[in-house]
Write an enzyme that holds these catalytic residues in place. Structure first.
Site, short mmCIF file in Angstrom:
data_model
loop_
_atom_site.label_atom_id
_atom_site.label_comp_id
_atom_site.label_asym_id
_atom_site.label_seq_id
_atom_site.Cartn_x
_atom_site.Cartn_y
_atom_site.Cartn_z
N GLU A 1 18.87 -3.68 -40.56
CA GLU A 1 20.04 -4.50 -40.25
C GLU A 1 19.73 -5.44 -39.10
O GLU A 1 18.79 -5.24 -38.32
CB GLU A 1 21.24 -3.59 -39.90
CG GLU A 1 22.55 -4.31 -39.59
CD GLU A 1 23.04 -5.21 -40.72
OE1 GLU A 1 22.41 -6.24 -41.00
OE2 GLU A 1 24.11 -4.90 -41.30
N HIS B 1 23.90 0.58 -48.03
CA HIS B 1 23.94 2.01 -47.73
C HIS B 1 25.36 2.58 -47.81
O HIS B 1 26.35 1.84 -47.79
CB HIS B 1 23.37 2.27 -46.33
CG HIS B 1 24.15 1.58 -45.25
ND1 HIS B 1 25.34 2.06 -44.75
CD2 HIS B 1 23.91 0.43 -44.58
CE1 HIS B 1 25.81 1.25 -43.82
NE2 HIS B 1 24.95 0.24 -43.69
#
Length: 197
Positions: free
Chosen positions: A80, A7
């Protein structure tokens, strides 16, 4: 082929603050990085884009999918690593208390911490699911540095991934699953699309 993109930048990335499962949005720089990687990848023949549900990955993937003109799907297995009570701590604060914290195989007793092995298993399961659903297709996965590196570590026997390479924001890595089920790593962490930014 599977293209793996980290990201774009968040304010916490800039502060070297551990995000983990916290939903921290893209910064202005991160939005620009998402646009840059979308432009870079838009001509590639992707079949579908997958991402974590966390907004920093979701927003990056949304932009790439829009530019490529393909569907964007969310898979929570791509999120994550959960760092438990360490989320929000800076890198220096963590290393002062837990030296070598990010090395594979390190064991620390932190409430709520997902182990590296758990992360690697989860990341591998998610990517394998995607490949099984789209056999022979080019897919793009937007996820997180820890998650991508855990996957790279697991498919390469530690040659790539955690403790070996650092993945910059919107870096591009590529892997391919071979006919025998093994994986080949084609490239890791390319950021050419960012120029000197």
């Amino acid at each position: 082929m599977v293209t793996l993109v980290r990201h774009g930048e968040t304010v916490w990335n800039r502060e070297l603050r551990l995000q983990g499962s916290q939903d921290i949005p893209l910064s202005e720089v991160g939005l620009a990085q998402a646009e840059a990687v979308a432009v870079h990848l838009r001509e590639e023949p992707f079949h579908v884009v997958y991402s974590s549900h966390l907004s920093r990955a979701h927003k990056t993937a949304e932009r790439v999918a829009e530019a490529a003109g393909v569907e964007h799907r969310v898979l929570e297995g791509l999120m994550e690593r959960s760092y438990g009570e360490l989320e929000g701590w800076t890198r220096d604060e963590i290393l002062a208390k837990y030296p070598d914290f990010w090395g594979p195989g390190k064991k620390y007793s932190v409430p709520g911490l997902e182990s590296f092995e758990e992360l690697a298993a989860r990341a591998s399961k998610a990517v394998h699911e995607i490949v099984e659903q789209h056999p022979g297709r080019n897919v793009l996965v937007v996820s997180h540095g820890g998650t991508i590196n855990a996957f790279l570590h697991s498919i390469s026997g530690g040659e790539y991934g955690a403790g070996v390479n650092k993945l910059g924001n919107t870096s591009v890595s590529r892997v391919v699953r071979n006919e025998d089920g093994s994986w080949s790593v084609l490239e890791v962490g390319r950021v050419d699309h960012l120029g000197d930014a």
